[in-house]
Design a protein around this motif. Structure first.
Motif, PDB file in Angstrom:
ATOM      1  N   ALA A 120      32.591  86.941 105.038  1.00 49.51           N
ATOM      2  CA  ALA A 120      32.721  87.808 103.865  1.00 49.51           C
ATOM      3  C   ALA A 120      34.185  88.002 103.503  1.00 49.51           C
ATOM      4  CB  ALA A 120      32.053  89.158 104.121  1.00 49.51           C
ATOM      5  N   SER A 121      34.382  88.465 102.269  1.00 47.89           N
ATOM      6  CA  SER A 121      35.719  88.724 101.751  1.00 47.89           C
ATOM      7  C   SER A 121      35.814  90.193 101.339  1.00 47.89           C
ATOM      8  CB  SER A 121      36.012  87.814 100.556  1.00 47.89           C
ATOM      9  OG  SER A 121      37.125  88.279  99.825  1.00 47.89           O
ATOM     10  N   SER A 122      36.902  90.837 101.696  1.00 46.18           N
ATOM     11  CA  SER A 122      37.073  92.256 101.346  1.00 46.18           C
ATOM     12  C   SER A 122      37.167  92.435  99.831  1.00 46.18           C
ATOM     13  CB  SER A 122      38.326  92.815 102.021  1.00 46.18           C
ATOM     14  OG  SER A 122      39.476  92.066 101.646  1.00 46.18           O
ATOM     15  N   ASN A 123      37.722  91.445  99.123  1.00 40.81           N
ATOM     16  CA  ASN A 123      37.859  91.556  97.668  1.00 40.81           C
ATOM     17  C   ASN A 123      36.520  91.643  96.955  1.00 40.81           C
ATOM     18  OD1 ASN A 123      40.638  91.450  97.811  1.00 40.81           O
ATOM     19  ND2 ASN A 123      40.729  89.225  97.539  1.00 40.81           N
ATOM     20  N   LEU A 124      35.494  90.990  97.511  1.00 36.22           N
ATOM     21  CA  LEU A 124      34.186  90.927  96.870  1.00 36.22           C
ATOM     22  C   LEU A 124      33.133  91.744  97.608  1.00 36.22           C
ATOM     23  CD1 LEU A 124      34.214  87.083  96.144  1.00 36.22           C
ATOM     24  CD2 LEU A 124      34.504  88.905  94.459  1.00 36.22           C
ATOM     25  N   VAL A 156      29.170  90.868 110.322  1.00 36.59           N
ATOM     26  CA  VAL A 156      29.911  90.446 109.131  1.00 36.59           C
ATOM     27  C   VAL A 156      31.383  90.347 109.513  1.00 36.59           C
ATOM     28  CG1 VAL A 156      30.660  91.096 106.820  1.00 36.59           C
ATOM     29  CG2 VAL A 156      28.290  91.486 107.499  1.00 36.59           C
ATOM     30  N   TRP A 157      31.992  89.206 109.231  1.00 37.54           N
ATOM     31  CA  TRP A 157      33.407  88.996 109.545  1.00 37.54           C
ATOM     32  C   TRP A 157      34.219  89.050 108.249  1.00 37.54           C
ATOM     33  CZ3 TRP A 157      35.068  88.980 114.474  1.00 37.54           C
ATOM     34  CH2 TRP A 157      34.112  88.772 115.478  1.00 37.54           C
ATOM     35  N   LEU A 158      35.136  90.024 108.184  1.00 33.02           N
ATOM     36  CA  LEU A 158      35.972  90.239 107.000  1.00 33.02           C
ATOM     37  C   LEU A 158      37.432  89.941 107.304  1.00 33.02           C
ATOM     38  CD1 LEU A 158      34.309  93.529 105.783  1.00 33.02           C
ATOM     39  CD2 LEU A 158      34.676  91.559 104.306  1.00 33.02           C
ATOM     40  N   ASP A 159      38.212  89.792 106.236  1.00 32.67           N
ATOM     41  CA  ASP A 159      39.638  89.532 106.397  1.00 32.67           C
ATOM     42  C   ASP A 159      40.430  90.813 106.623  1.00 32.67           C
ATOM     43  OD1 ASP A 159      38.792  90.158 103.829  1.00 32.67           O
ATOM     44  OD2 ASP A 159      40.522  89.240 102.870  1.00 32.67           O
ATOM     45  N   GLN A 160      39.909  91.939 106.124  1.00 31.49           N
ATOM     46  CA  GLN A 160      40.565  93.228 106.361  1.00 31.49           C
ATOM     47  C   GLN A 160      39.542  94.349 106.208  1.00 31.49           C
ATOM     48  OE1 GLN A 160      43.646  92.961 103.368  1.00 31.49           O
ATOM     49  NE2 GLN A 160      42.421  94.016 101.847  1.00 31.49           N
ATOM     50  N   LYS A 161      39.942  95.554 106.582  1.00 28.18           N
ATOM     51  CA  LYS A 161      39.011  96.684 106.595  1.00 28.18           C
ATOM     52  C   LYS A 161      38.538  97.028 105.189  1.00 28.18           C
ATOM     53  CE  LYS A 161      40.656  98.918 110.831  1.00 28.18           C
ATOM     54  NZ  LYS A 161      41.218 100.157 111.429  1.00 28.18           N
ATOM     55  N   VAL A 162      37.304  97.522 105.122  1.00 31.25           N
ATOM     56  CA  VAL A 162      36.721  97.990 103.867  1.00 31.25           C
ATOM     57  C   VAL A 162      36.122  99.368 104.095  1.00 31.25           C
ATOM     58  CG1 VAL A 162      36.196  95.686 102.968  1.00 31.25           C
ATOM     59  CG2 VAL A 162      34.520  96.866 104.409  1.00 31.25           C
ATOM     60  N   THR A 163      35.887 100.061 103.017  1.00 29.67           N
ATOM     61  CA  THR A 163      35.257 101.376 103.105  1.00 29.67           C
ATOM     62  C   THR A 163      33.762 101.207 103.368  1.00 29.67           C
ATOM     63  OG1 THR A 163      36.865 102.261 101.538  1.00 29.67           O
ATOM     64  CG2 THR A 163      34.866 103.561 101.915  1.00 29.67           C
ATOM     65  N   THR A 164      33.255 101.914 104.348  1.00 29.06           N
ATOM     66  CA  THR A 164      31.838 101.815 104.689  1.00 29.06           C
ATOM     67  C   THR A 164      31.181 103.190 104.604  1.00 29.06           C
ATOM     68  OG1 THR A 164      32.353 102.104 107.049  1.00 29.06           O
ATOM     69  CG2 THR A 164      32.189  99.851 106.224  1.00 29.06           C
ATOM     70  N   THR A 165      29.877 103.168 104.433  1.00 27.76           N
ATOM     71  CA  THR A 165      29.080 104.387 104.349  1.00 27.76           C
ATOM     72  C   THR A 165      28.001 104.345 105.407  1.00 27.76           C
ATOM     73  OG1 THR A 165      29.441 104.391 101.951  1.00 27.76           O
ATOM     74  CG2 THR A 165      27.725 105.852 102.798  1.00 27.76           C
ATOM     75  N   LEU A 206      23.413  97.829 106.820  1.00 29.91           N
ATOM     76  CA  LEU A 206      24.217  96.617 106.892  1.00 29.91           C
ATOM     77  C   LEU A 206      24.514  96.256 108.344  1.00 29.91           C
ATOM     78  CD1 LEU A 206      26.734  97.408 104.016  1.00 29.91           C
ATOM     79  CD2 LEU A 206      25.135  95.474 104.053  1.00 29.91           C
ATOM     80  N   PRO A 207      24.884  94.995 108.612  1.00 27.88           N
ATOM     81  CA  PRO A 207      25.264  94.624 109.978  1.00 27.88           C
ATOM     82  C   PRO A 207      26.580  95.278 110.389  1.00 27.88           C
ATOM     83  CG  PRO A 207      24.877  92.686 108.570  1.00 27.88           C
ATOM     84  CD  PRO A 207      24.933  93.879 107.678  1.00 27.88           C
ATOM     85  N   GLU A 208      26.897  95.122 111.650  1.00 25.57           N
ATOM     86  CA  GLU A 208      28.212  95.542 112.157  1.00 25.57           C
ATOM     87  C   GLU A 208      29.296  94.746 111.446  1.00 25.57           C
ATOM     88  OE1 GLU A 208      30.786  95.334 116.341  1.00 25.57           O
ATOM     89  OE2 GLU A 208      28.711  94.612 116.268  1.00 25.57           O
ATOM     90  N   ILE A 209      30.406  95.408 111.143  1.00 28.94           N
ATOM     91  CA  ILE A 209      31.523  94.757 110.456  1.00 28.94           C
ATOM     92  C   ILE A 209      32.690  94.617 111.422  1.00 28.94           C
ATOM     93  CG2 ILE A 209      33.212  94.977 108.602  1.00 28.94           C
ATOM     94  CD1 ILE A 209      31.068  96.462 106.992  1.00 28.94           C
ATOM     95  N   ARG A 210      33.262  93.417 111.483  1.00 23.31           N
ATOM     96  CA  ARG A 210      34.444  93.174 112.312  1.00 23.31           C
ATOM     97  C   ARG A 210      35.492  92.413 111.506  1.00 23.31           C
ATOM     98  NH1 ARG A 210      34.364  93.477 118.065  1.00 23.31           N
ATOM     99  NH2 ARG A 210      32.459  94.476 118.828  1.00 23.31           N
ATOM    100  N   ILE A 211      36.726  92.491 111.965  1.00 19.06           N
ATOM    101  CA  ILE A 211      37.835  91.813 111.305  1.00 19.06           C
ATOM    102  C   ILE A 211      38.141  90.526 112.058  1.00 19.06           C
ATOM    103  CG2 ILE A 211      40.197  92.012 110.457  1.00 19.06           C
ATOM    104  CD1 ILE A 211      38.149  94.014 109.247  1.00 19.06           C
TER     105      ILE A 211
END
Length: 432
Positions: A30-34, A55-64, A69-74
């Motif tokens: 995944a991409s933080s921009n989208l 979910v593997w992202l490039d940087q942190k995002v705001t979560t609720t 959703l799955p676990e998010i990691r950088i």
């Protein structure tokens, strides 16, 4: 001389229990921009407390909390890796390491890693059915190619396209992790993440095992032609949802996929499976893409044509014509009398008294049919179609075959009733 008594060899060990959803871990690039837009696709198919993955992202995002959703990691830093492709993006390096980084989390009782993008929707039960065919104790690299012949020529017909998703067995993921960082350093000029995975698979000597239900969908426009004539294989994934039109009209892309899941919940194994039958009294050809759409066409078209996707979509390379697809297609009918009447799924439900799944499909009235001079009944008198079938969760444990369908008697001139079921002995899709 002493005679030796030959002892019977011990019986082979029993096979492991069948693969279940709990044995599969998803790695989502995944991409933080989208993220705010793309996470809605993940919500469509993700099952909290049932599916496993990250979910593997490039940087942190705001979560609720409780977003489902799955676990998010950088992802780890990949700035030390070489990347020299002028047309691509360096993010391909971190995405190519998603499987390896997910493996290193040390999850227990894992048999398969399934890779996908954040704009991909998986049919989870069909992922399980597909992987049950393979012995997870061996090396398997399972996926599919692009719809675009040019894409496959440029990248490879032997590569699993990552957006559509692919699966790697656990022991192969272990071997990949041992060599991957050295491997991707050897290929700085490659474009994306999936061609880097493919390069490493070539070094490991593991070929692609092709499954036709993974859909990269390197196309633009309307997927009706492709989904209305789905191959005889379980639908596993749909990618590039941001690029193509919503699969149901007058809905957002995410809403359309959620609507499709109403049919998936009732009979996931049969979703999008095509059936072909004929109304021989009115001289109509009927194509049912179960759970999605029914199309009625004036005249008798042979199954050989109806099972071929009509070109409602455009090639990834917009200047390319129909010869640049990696499969056969048929032209969209230009004759006003052969324009299909399209009935989209309105609702699907289970009739507990009859133990049948009922699908109601309504005519797309926005597409007004052109005037036709043919002297035969017009399908526009039909405003709704009711399709009845039995759930068939074991269909992919049998040899692949299309279902058969038949038109049932109706007291309502505005409603067509269709029965869909496994073909009986001696039953063929025969037109007159």
């Amino acid at each position: 001389m002493t005679n030796r008594i030959a002892l019977p060899s011990p019986p082979p060990p029993p096979p492991p229990p069948e693969t279940e959803l709990k044995h599969i871990v998803f790695g989502i690039a995944a991409s933080s921009n989208l993220w705010e837009q793309r996470k809605e696709y993940i919500k469509v198919w993700w099952r909290p407390k049932e599916t496993r993955g990250v979910v593997w992202l490039d940087q942190k995002v705001t979560t609720t909390k409780n977003e489902g959703l799955p676990e998010i990691r950088i992802s780890s830093d990949t700035s030390n890796f070489k990347y020299t492709n002028n047309q691509g993006q360096r993010s391909a390096l971190r995405i190519s390491r998603v499987v390896t980084e997910t493996l290193k989390l040390g999850m227990k009782d894992v048999r398969w890693f399934v890779m996908g993008d954040d704009d991909t929707v998986f049919i989870v039960d069909n992922v399980v059915r597909m992987l049950q065919k393979y012995d997870h104790r061996h090396f398997y690299y399972v996926g599919s190619t692009s719809e675009s012949h040019i894409q496959n020529m440029h990248f490879s017909y032997a590569m699993a396209y990552g957006g559509g998703g692919f699966a790697i067995s656990y022991p192969l993921a272990v071997e990949l992790a041992k060599i991957q960082d050295r491997c991707i350093q050897r290929y700085p000029a490659l474009y994306g993440s999936d061609d880097r995975i493919h390069a490493c698979m070539a070094e490991l000597g593991v070929p692609l095992t092709k499954e036709f239900g993974f859909h990269q969908y390197d196309v633009y426009g309307n997927l009706l032609g492709l989904l209305g004539a789905h191959p005889v294989a379980p639908l596993i994934s749909i990618h590039h949802l941001d690029v193509v039109e919503p699969i149901f009209p007058r809905m957002s892309r995410a809403e359309a996929m959620r609507h499709l899941m109403e049919s998936v919940r009732e009979d996931s194994a049969s979703i999008m499976q095509q059936s072909i039958c004929y109304d021989k009294t009115r001289y109509w050809s009927i194509s049912v893409s179960w759970g999605y759409v029914v199309q009625i066409i004036r005249g008798m078209l042979p199954p050989r044509e109806l099972e071929m996707p009509s070109r409602t979509f455009l090639n990834w390379y917009k200047r390319a014509d129909y010869t640049a697809y990696a499969f056969n297609t048929r032209p969209v009918f230009k004759h006003p009398c052969q324009k299909p009447f399209v009935y989209y799924m309105s609702r699907t439900y289970f009739d507990s008294s009859r133990k049948r799944v009922i699908g109601v499909y309504n005519l797309d009235t926005a597409a007004k049919p052109p005037y036709c001079r043919w002297r035969m009944p017009s399908p526009e008198i039909i405003t709704s179609i009711v399709v009845t079938k039995s759930p068939d969760p074991l269909r992919w444990k049998k040899s692949p075959r299309r279902d058969c369908c038949k038109v049932l008697p109706s007291r309502k001139p505005s409603t067509l009733y269709i029965w869909v079921a496994n073909c009986r002995e001696g039953e063929v899709i025969e037109m007159q």
